[in-house]
Scaffold this active site. Structure first.
Site, PDB file in Angstrom:
ATOM      1  N   ARG A  58     -26.103 -23.587  29.439  1.00 31.06           N
ATOM      2  CA  ARG A  58     -26.106 -24.219  30.707  1.00 31.06           C
ATOM      3  C   ARG A  58     -26.688 -25.709  31.210  1.00 31.06           C
ATOM      4  O   ARG A  58     -27.031 -26.052  30.338  1.00 31.06           O
ATOM      5  CB  ARG A  58     -27.367 -23.291  30.776  1.00 31.06           C
ATOM      6  CG  ARG A  58     -27.030 -23.224  32.799  1.00 31.06           C
ATOM      7  CD  ARG A  58     -28.155 -22.469  33.773  1.00 31.06           C
ATOM      8  NE  ARG A  58     -28.046 -22.607  34.983  1.00 31.06           N
ATOM      9  CZ  ARG A  58     -28.414 -21.497  35.576  1.00 31.06           C
ATOM     10  NH1 ARG A  58     -28.285 -20.361  35.089  1.00 31.06           N
ATOM     11  NH2 ARG A  58     -28.086 -21.909  37.302  1.00 31.06           N
ATOM     12  N   ASN A  61     -22.954 -29.581  39.766  1.00 27.68           N
ATOM     13  CA  ASN A  61     -22.323 -30.015  40.245  1.00 27.68           C
ATOM     14  C   ASN A  61     -22.242 -30.932  42.196  1.00 27.68           C
ATOM     15  O   ASN A  61     -22.537 -32.082  42.158  1.00 27.68           O
ATOM     16  CB  ASN A  61     -20.884 -29.468  40.160  1.00 27.68           C
ATOM     17  CG  ASN A  61     -20.170 -28.801  39.765  1.00 27.68           C
ATOM     18  OD1 ASN A  61     -20.298 -28.970  38.784  1.00 27.68           O
ATOM     19  ND2 ASN A  61     -18.950 -28.303  39.806  1.00 27.68           N
ATOM     20  N   GLY A  62     -22.806 -29.939  42.480  1.00 24.83           N
ATOM     21  CA  GLY A  62     -23.205 -30.196  43.993  1.00 24.83           C
ATOM     22  C   GLY A  62     -24.672 -31.469  43.698  1.00 24.83           C
ATOM     23  O   GLY A  62     -24.856 -32.367  44.549  1.00 24.83           O
ATOM     24  N   ARG A  63     -25.753 -30.891  43.402  1.00 25.42           N
ATOM     25  CA  ARG A  63     -26.681 -32.509  42.576  1.00 25.42           C
ATOM     26  C   ARG A  63     -25.529 -33.895  42.389  1.00 25.42           C
ATOM     27  O   ARG A  63     -26.575 -34.493  42.633  1.00 25.42           O
ATOM     28  CB  ARG A  63     -27.615 -31.938  41.902  1.00 25.42           C
ATOM     29  CG  ARG A  63     -29.044 -30.639  42.594  1.00 25.42           C
ATOM     30  CD  ARG A  63     -29.732 -30.475  41.496  1.00 25.42           C
ATOM     31  NE  ARG A  63     -29.063 -29.045  41.075  1.00 25.42           N
ATOM     32  CZ  ARG A  63     -29.428 -28.635  39.515  1.00 25.42           C
ATOM     33  NH1 ARG A  63     -30.308 -28.858  38.903  1.00 25.42           N
ATOM     34  NH2 ARG A  63     -28.649 -27.427  38.856  1.00 25.42           N
ATOM     35  N   GLU A  83     -27.480 -17.251  21.742  1.00 22.73           N
ATOM     36  CA  GLU A  83     -28.292 -18.344  22.052  1.00 22.73           C
ATOM     37  C   GLU A  83     -28.238 -19.411  23.169  1.00 22.73           C
ATOM     38  O   GLU A  83     -26.705 -19.305  23.351  1.00 22.73           O
ATOM     39  CB  GLU A  83     -27.795 -19.153  20.593  1.00 22.73           C
ATOM     40  CG  GLU A  83     -28.246 -18.475  18.935  1.00 22.73           C
ATOM     41  CD  GLU A  83     -29.518 -18.601  18.433  1.00 22.73           C
ATOM     42  OE1 GLU A  83     -30.701 -19.285  18.814  1.00 22.73           O
ATOM     43  OE2 GLU A  83     -29.696 -17.486  17.723  1.00 22.73           O
ATOM     44  N   LEU A 111      -6.688 -20.855  21.392  1.00 19.38           N
ATOM     45  CA  LEU A 111      -7.830 -20.902  22.193  1.00 19.38           C
ATOM     46  C   LEU A 111      -7.979 -19.604  23.421  1.00 19.38           C
ATOM     47  O   LEU A 111      -7.264 -19.705  24.461  1.00 19.38           O
ATOM     48  CB  LEU A 111      -8.365 -22.037  22.736  1.00 19.38           C
ATOM     49  CG  LEU A 111     -10.065 -22.493  23.933  1.00 19.38           C
ATOM     50  CD1 LEU A 111     -10.958 -21.684  23.056  1.00 19.38           C
ATOM     51  CD2 LEU A 111      -9.827 -23.235  24.833  1.00 19.38           C
ATOM     52  N   HIS A 142     -17.402 -30.880  42.480  1.00 15.17           N
ATOM     53  CA  HIS A 142     -16.418 -30.017  41.823  1.00 15.17           C
ATOM     54  C   HIS A 142     -15.844 -31.282  41.685  1.00 15.17           C
ATOM     55  O   HIS A 142     -15.415 -30.022  40.540  1.00 15.17           O
ATOM     56  CB  HIS A 142     -16.557 -28.740  42.832  1.00 15.17           C
ATOM     57  CG  HIS A 142     -17.540 -27.674  43.413  1.00 15.17           C
ATOM     58  ND1 HIS A 142     -18.425 -27.193  42.287  1.00 15.17           N
ATOM     59  CD2 HIS A 142     -18.231 -27.445  44.826  1.00 15.17           C
ATOM     60  CE1 HIS A 142     -19.821 -26.521  43.407  1.00 15.17           C
ATOM     61  NE2 HIS A 142     -18.882 -27.357  44.489  1.00 15.17           N
ATOM     62  N   ASP A 155     -23.223 -25.845  35.869  1.00 14.67           N
ATOM     63  CA  ASP A 155     -24.024 -25.905  36.584  1.00 14.67           C
ATOM     64  C   ASP A 155     -24.775 -27.377  37.313  1.00 14.67           C
ATOM     65  O   ASP A 155     -24.484 -28.569  36.352  1.00 14.67           O
ATOM     66  CB  ASP A 155     -25.941 -25.573  36.591  1.00 14.67           C
ATOM     67  CG  ASP A 155     -26.590 -25.043  37.941  1.00 14.67           C
ATOM     68  OD1 ASP A 155     -25.502 -25.350  39.238  1.00 14.67           O
ATOM     69  OD2 ASP A 155     -27.041 -24.707  37.843  1.00 14.67           O
ATOM     70  N   TRP A 192     -19.831 -16.425  46.583  1.00 14.74           N
ATOM     71  CA  TRP A 192     -19.225 -15.927  48.136  1.00 14.74           C
ATOM     72  C   TRP A 192     -20.004 -16.950  49.869  1.00 14.74           C
ATOM     73  O   TRP A 192     -19.620 -16.628  50.476  1.00 14.74           O
ATOM     74  CB  TRP A 192     -18.811 -14.869  48.105  1.00 14.74           C
ATOM     75  CG  TRP A 192     -17.699 -14.026  47.474  1.00 14.74           C
ATOM     76  CD1 TRP A 192     -17.389 -13.595  46.339  1.00 14.74           C
ATOM     77  CD2 TRP A 192     -16.495 -14.679  47.287  1.00 14.74           C
ATOM     78  NE1 TRP A 192     -16.516 -13.585  45.856  1.00 14.74           N
ATOM     79  CE2 TRP A 192     -15.589 -14.659  46.304  1.00 14.74           C
ATOM     80  CE3 TRP A 192     -15.443 -16.385  48.157  1.00 14.74           C
ATOM     81  CZ2 TRP A 192     -14.013 -14.497  46.519  1.00 14.74           C
ATOM     82  CZ3 TRP A 192     -13.874 -15.657  48.118  1.00 14.74           C
ATOM     83  CH2 TRP A 192     -13.509 -15.590  47.264  1.00 14.74           C
TER      84      TRP A 192
HETATM   85  C1  FPP Z   1     -22.565 -24.971  39.928  1.00 16.19           C
HETATM   86  O1  FPP Z   1     -23.000 -25.857  40.432  1.00 16.19           O
HETATM   87  C2  FPP Z   1     -21.107 -25.126  39.781  1.00 16.19           C
HETATM   88  C3  FPP Z   1     -20.441 -24.102  40.710  1.00 16.19           C
HETATM   89  C4  FPP Z   1     -20.816 -23.311  41.314  1.00 16.19           C
HETATM   90  C5  FPP Z   1     -18.260 -23.904  40.175  1.00 16.19           C
HETATM   91  C6  FPP Z   1     -17.439 -24.735  39.086  1.00 16.19           C
HETATM   92  C7  FPP Z   1     -16.648 -25.325  39.655  1.00 16.19           C
HETATM   93  C8  FPP Z   1     -16.319 -26.174  39.195  1.00 16.19           C
HETATM   94  C9  FPP Z   1     -16.298 -26.811  37.814  1.00 16.19           C
HETATM   95  C10 FPP Z   1     -14.727 -26.374  39.081  1.00 16.19           C
HETATM   96  C11 FPP Z   1     -13.411 -26.021  39.271  1.00 16.19           C
HETATM   97  C12 FPP Z   1     -13.477 -25.349  37.565  1.00 16.19           C
HETATM   98  C13 FPP Z   1     -12.399 -25.344  37.174  1.00 16.19           C
HETATM   99  C14 FPP Z   1     -12.420 -23.472  36.638  1.00 16.19           C
HETATM  100  C15 FPP Z   1     -11.092 -25.134  37.470  1.00 16.19           C
HETATM  101  P1  FPP Z   1     -23.278 -26.579  41.785  1.00 16.19           P
HETATM  102  O2  FPP Z   1     -22.465 -26.389  42.864  1.00 16.19           O
HETATM  103  O3  FPP Z   1     -24.406 -24.500  42.375  1.00 16.19           O
HETATM  104  O4  FPP Z   1     -24.675 -27.639  41.848  1.00 16.19           O
HETATM  105  P2  FPP Z   1     -25.934 -27.121  42.212  1.00 16.19           P
HETATM  106  O5  FPP Z   1     -27.272 -26.792  41.658  1.00 16.19           O
HETATM  107  O6  FPP Z   1     -26.130 -28.480  41.600  1.00 16.19           O
HETATM  108  O7  FPP Z   1     -26.268 -27.568  43.760  1.00 16.19           O
END
Ligand code: FPP
Length: 279
Positions: free
Chosen positions: A201, A35-37, A220, A144, A50, A33, A82
């Site tokens: 997380r 990526n966006g922020r 855990e 793995l 991402h 979690d 989605w």
């Molecule tokens: C959540 O962050 C992340 C996702 C919904 C997508 C995860 C995808 C990747 C890490 C890239 C590709 C993955 C693979 C396996 C190749 P968010 O966008 O909800 O972040 P935010 O809460 O800050 O908006």
């Protein structure tokens, strides 16, 4: 490229320190979690987060493989995802395609076995095809087990399992009394995975977000305050060490667990002695 030949001296030392601590989690599950922020804070579009998150995926997969974690499950795309803007969904699907195309040779060479959970039929055809090829190609690997959760949600899988059990009852294959926890779990898409021992997380959020609901019953939970694109192997090592310092009681009391661990240690010691004597 052989991952074990790539390790720095410092990394080898850290991995050996972890190995000496005892029981690694068998199954690590990750909610990637933030990526966006992360992207917004850098003044970048969300998709850049991402993309940077994909580099974390590569590092964590490698580090799990090197430290001897047997199962790693990554929550890469939930059913709820989605509902995001089309451009972001398309960008994520493209990244997934890119990951599978660019990484599969190296994953295979390093003995990684690919699995998926989720409603794969919702994914773009090209991604479905690449996943199928990757699963087939790595099916004999014994290292793995990397499971990508794609178009997945825990409730979706539970409902799906209930529907299939209902069908089998109607066909006379099983009766309602046969449905134990073990039988129920065998209908889930995760039936070939052990329960999640450690769920990580990132981004400081304290939610399970519909991930592996059944499988994490006694898992855990470890929350890292880092955003996923910043989470790398050293953060994983901290999470693993944190896990190994916890006492897992499964509803029992501490003294029972201490006694059981003692018995297990003695049994392992006796087994080792027997092996030495046999030689
Ligand atoms: C959540 O962050 C992340 C996702 C919904 C997508 C995860 C995808 C990747 C890490 C890239 C590709 C993955 C693979 C396996 C190749 P968010 O966008 O909800 O972040 P935010 O809460 O800050 O908006």
């Amino acid at each position: 490229m052989n991952w074990n030949k790539q390790r720095s001296t410092q990394d080898i030392a850290k991995q050996e320190e972890i190995a000496l601590m005892g029981k690694l989690p068998k199954h690590v599950a990750v909610i990637m979690d933030g990526n966006g922020r992360w992207a917004i804070e850098q003044g970048l579009p969300r998709i850049a987060g991402h993309k940077a998150g994909m580099d974390s995926v590569k590092d964590i997969v490698k580090a799990c493989s090197q430290t001897g974690v047997k199962y790693l499950t990554l929550y890469a795309f939930s059913i709820e995802n989605w509902k995001r803007p089309t451009a972001e969904v398309t960008g994520l699907m493209n990244l997934l395609e890119q990951y599978l195309r660019s990484e599969i040779d190296e994953l295979h060479e390093n003995n990684v076995k690919i699995h998926t959970i989720g409603k794969l039929s919702s994914l773009p055809k090209v991604v479905q095809k690449l996943l199928k090829e990757s699963i087939e190609r790595t099916s004999e690997n014994s290292g793995l087990n990397l499971t990508l959760a794609l178009s997945y949600s825990g409730r979706w899988d539970i409902v799906r399992a209930v529907q299939m059990i209902g069908l089998d009852i109607r066909r006379g294959k099983i009766s309602p009394e046969d449905v134990t926890e073990t039988v129920f779990a065998s209908y889930l898409q995760t039936s070939n995975l052990p329960d999640a021992d450690l769920m990580i997380r990132t981004s400081g959020e304290m939610r399970i977000s519909n991930f592996l609901l059944w499988e994490v019953a006694y898992g855990e939970i470890y929350i890292s305050n880092k955003y996923w694109p910043e989470f790398r192997r050293d953060d994983l090592y901290i999470a693993l060490q944190n896990f190994m310092n916890r006492e897992r009681r499964y509803g029992k009391i501490s003294s029972q667990i201490v006694a059981e661990n003692q018995e297990e240690k003695q049994a392992t010691y006796l087994q080792k002695m027997m092996n030495v004597l046999k030689k």
